[in-house]
Design a protein around this motif. Sequence first.
Motif, mmCIF file in Angstrom:
data_model
loop_
_atom_site.group_PDB
_atom_site.id
_atom_site.type_symbol
_atom_site.label_atom_id
_atom_site.label_comp_id
_atom_site.label_asym_id
_atom_site.label_seq_id
_atom_site.Cartn_x
_atom_site.Cartn_y
_atom_site.Cartn_z
ATOM 1 N N ASN A 170 43.438 54.875 54.484
ATOM 2 C CA ASN A 170 44.739 54.220 54.339
ATOM 3 C C ASN A 170 44.659 52.979 53.468
ATOM 4 O O ASN A 170 43.581 52.407 53.262
ATOM 5 C CB ASN A 170 45.342 53.879 55.715
ATOM 6 N N ILE A 171 45.826 52.592 52.947
ATOM 7 C CA ILE A 171 45.993 51.299 52.294
ATOM 8 C C ILE A 171 47.238 50.657 52.923
ATOM 9 O O ILE A 171 47.995 51.336 53.631
ATOM 10 C CB ILE A 171 46.161 51.410 50.759
ATOM 11 N N ILE A 172 47.456 49.371 52.656
ATOM 12 C CA ILE A 172 48.624 48.695 53.235
ATOM 13 C C ILE A 172 49.556 48.231 52.110
ATOM 14 O O ILE A 172 49.111 47.636 51.124
ATOM 15 C CB ILE A 172 48.188 47.505 54.111
ATOM 16 N N ALA A 173 50.835 48.538 52.282
ATOM 17 C CA ALA A 173 51.845 48.090 51.316
ATOM 18 C C ALA A 173 52.233 46.654 51.686
ATOM 19 O O ALA A 173 52.851 46.419 52.715
ATOM 20 C CB ALA A 173 53.064 49.003 51.385
ATOM 21 N N LEU A 174 51.847 45.694 50.852
ATOM 22 C CA LEU A 174 52.188 44.290 51.132
ATOM 23 C C LEU A 174 53.594 43.965 50.632
ATOM 24 O O LEU A 174 54.307 43.161 51.228
ATOM 25 C CB LEU A 174 51.178 43.348 50.465
ATOM 26 N N GLY A 175 53.965 44.579 49.520
ATOM 27 C CA GLY A 175 55.306 44.369 48.956
ATOM 28 C C GLY A 175 55.802 45.673 48.373
ATOM 29 O O GLY A 175 55.064 46.365 47.675
ATOM 30 N N ALA A 206 52.855 45.078 45.727
ATOM 31 C CA ALA A 206 51.443 44.755 45.973
ATOM 32 C C ALA A 206 50.926 45.719 47.038
ATOM 33 O O ALA A 206 51.628 46.007 48.015
ATOM 34 C CB ALA A 206 51.269 43.317 46.446
ATOM 35 N N PHE A 207 49.711 46.239 46.818
ATOM 36 C CA PHE A 207 49.073 47.128 47.796
ATOM 37 C C PHE A 207 47.682 46.597 48.112
ATOM 38 O O PHE A 207 46.897 46.346 47.191
ATOM 39 C CB PHE A 207 48.938 48.557 47.236
ATOM 40 N N LEU A 208 47.368 46.458 49.387
ATOM 41 C CA LEU A 208 46.037 46.017 49.808
ATOM 42 C C LEU A 208 45.159 47.250 50.011
ATOM 43 O O LEU A 208 45.440 48.088 50.881
ATOM 44 C CB LEU A 208 46.156 45.219 51.117
ATOM 45 N N HIS A 225 38.759 43.163 49.863
ATOM 46 C CA HIS A 225 38.510 42.472 48.601
ATOM 47 C C HIS A 225 39.320 42.979 47.404
ATOM 48 O O HIS A 225 39.243 42.378 46.327
ATOM 49 C CB HIS A 225 37.014 42.573 48.245
ATOM 50 N N HIS A 226 40.046 44.071 47.574
ATOM 51 C CA HIS A 226 40.731 44.684 46.423
ATOM 52 C C HIS A 226 42.213 44.910 46.699
ATOM 53 O O HIS A 226 42.581 45.368 47.792
ATOM 54 C CB HIS A 226 40.110 46.053 46.091
ATOM 55 N N ALA A 227 43.037 44.633 45.682
ATOM 56 C CA ALA A 227 44.475 44.940 45.768
ATOM 57 C C ALA A 227 44.959 45.476 44.438
ATOM 58 O O ALA A 227 44.355 45.209 43.389
ATOM 59 C CB ALA A 227 45.263 43.698 46.152
ATOM 60 N N ILE A 228 46.048 46.247 44.483
ATOM 61 C CA ILE A 228 46.756 46.632 43.258
ATOM 62 C C ILE A 228 47.999 45.759 43.159
ATOM 63 O O ILE A 228 48.801 45.710 44.098
ATOM 64 C CB ILE A 228 47.164 48.121 43.289
ATOM 65 N N ASP A 229 48.149 45.063 42.056
ATOM 66 C CA ASP A 229 49.287 44.189 41.753
ATOM 67 C C ASP A 229 49.400 43.024 42.746
ATOM 68 O O ASP A 229 48.787 43.026 43.823
ATOM 69 C CB ASP A 229 50.603 44.970 41.667
ATOM 70 N N ALA A 230 50.174 42.027 42.320
ATOM 71 C CA ALA A 230 50.223 40.783 43.101
ATOM 72 C C ALA A 230 51.655 40.258 43.204
ATOM 73 O O ALA A 230 51.916 39.077 43.059
ATOM 74 C CB ALA A 230 49.308 39.739 42.466
ATOM 75 N N GLY A 231 52.594 41.185 43.458
ATOM 76 C CA GLY A 231 53.981 40.753 43.631
ATOM 77 C C GLY A 231 54.219 40.056 44.950
ATOM 78 O O GLY A 231 55.149 39.249 45.082
ATOM 79 N N GLU A 286 45.975 32.448 54.147
ATOM 80 C CA GLU A 286 44.631 32.019 53.744
ATOM 81 C C GLU A 286 43.685 33.200 53.499
ATOM 82 O O GLU A 286 42.701 33.087 52.758
ATOM 83 C CB GLU A 286 44.063 31.082 54.818
ATOM 84 N N LYS A 287 44.004 34.351 54.125
ATOM 85 C CA LYS A 287 43.140 35.539 53.920
ATOM 86 C C LYS A 287 43.113 35.972 52.455
ATOM 87 O O LYS A 287 42.248 36.755 52.051
ATOM 88 C CB LYS A 287 43.674 36.718 54.750
ATOM 89 N N CYS A 288 44.077 35.502 51.656
ATOM 90 C CA CYS A 288 44.077 35.903 50.237
ATOM 91 C C CYS A 288 42.832 35.376 49.522
ATOM 92 O O CYS A 288 42.498 35.866 48.437
ATOM 93 C CB CYS A 288 45.350 35.450 49.531
ATOM 94 N N THR A 289 42.130 34.417 50.111
ATOM 95 C CA THR A 289 40.889 33.919 49.479
ATOM 96 C C THR A 289 39.774 34.977 49.551
ATOM 97 O O THR A 289 38.787 34.881 48.830
ATOM 98 C CB THR A 289 40.393 32.617 50.144
ATOM 99 N N SER A 290 39.929 35.992 50.420
ATOM 100 C CA SER A 290 38.943 37.096 50.472
ATOM 101 C C SER A 290 39.233 38.156 49.426
ATOM 102 O O SER A 290 38.420 39.053 49.204
ATOM 103 C CB SER A 290 38.958 37.769 51.847
ATOM 104 N N LEU A 291 40.410 38.114 48.832
ATOM 105 C CA LEU A 291 40.734 39.069 47.765
ATOM 106 C C LEU A 291 40.039 38.615 46.490
ATOM 107 O O LEU A 291 40.348 37.557 45.948
ATOM 108 C CB LEU A 291 42.240 39.095 47.518
ATOM 109 N N HIS A 292 39.106 39.414 46.008
ATOM 110 C CA HIS A 292 38.332 39.039 44.824
ATOM 111 C C HIS A 292 38.692 39.867 43.593
ATOM 112 O O HIS A 292 38.229 39.564 42.493
ATOM 113 C CB HIS A 292 36.836 39.187 45.097
ATOM 114 N N HIS A 293 39.484 40.924 43.795
ATOM 115 C CA HIS A 293 39.800 41.833 42.681
ATOM 116 C C HIS A 293 41.264 42.256 42.739
ATOM 117 O O HIS A 293 41.708 42.798 43.756
ATOM 118 C CB HIS A 293 38.942 43.096 42.745
#
Length: 258
Positions: free
Chosen positions: A3-8, A21-23, A27-33, A41-48
């Motif tokens: 699974n992935i999570i739809a953030l937006g 945006a999809f998590l 450490h990885h997401a597609i797009d940053a809407g 603060e967890k966004c600091t673990s997103l590296h890509h």
Amino acid sequence: MHNIIALGTQGIKNGRGGSTAFLLNTHHAIDAGNIILPLGEKCTSLHHIWLTHTHLDHIADIGYMVDDYHAYRTKTLTIHALPETIRVLQEHFFNNTIWPDFSKIPLSNHTDMTLTYAPISLHTPYPIGEKSTIQAFESDHTIACCGYMITKENSSLLISSDTHSLTSVVSMIEKYPHINAMIIECSFPSEMHTLATLSKHLTPALLFAGLDIIKERGLQLYINHIKPAYYSEVSEELQIFNKEWHPTILKDGDTILF
Ligand SMILES: [Zn+2]
Ligand SMILES: [Zn+2]
């Protein structure tokens, strides 16, 4: 099941939800809407971030990700994108006029820079964690744009990103039998065909005409990127096609199985 999570999931940000945006994993997401609001603060673990294109509803939160919590970020944020997409980001966004050039600003207490760019090639699988890859394919939009296929073990999920034609989506599905779910944009109601054509987006009529050729495949269809002003018209039209496709309209926070 993976699974992935739809953030937006909306076609634009408003008081009720965020844009694309999809998590994919920690450490990885597609797009940053829509990253800052759901992750904090967890966004600091997103590296890509794997970018589809440079429209604001897909990139806005990159600007805030490298600024908010800058003191807590310990690793460079890498933007993976088509070379043309990277050029536009450098010239028009992180250009010290709209926003600082964070590729020249080091992380706090570190010599590495806050942000870096990694050009990608279409149809090349890149690793994104244990037994998982991501691979870009062409999309049909007003500017350079790509969709992505995420593969884990033997199953794949396809994300169209903003597109008008579904030709490359259909050829990906025909080429890769392990794709078992797809997220396709549907921005406007069918009566707004002219605007959809000009802005290179989809309507329900265009969407289902484009998918007709793969009707028998039994794929799970998820819908995103509806413009909130037309939500009720688009969702009613999608219901008309419900018997054939059972489309699920994504909401922010939804888990997408594949
Ligand atoms: Zn767009
Ligand atoms: Zn968009």
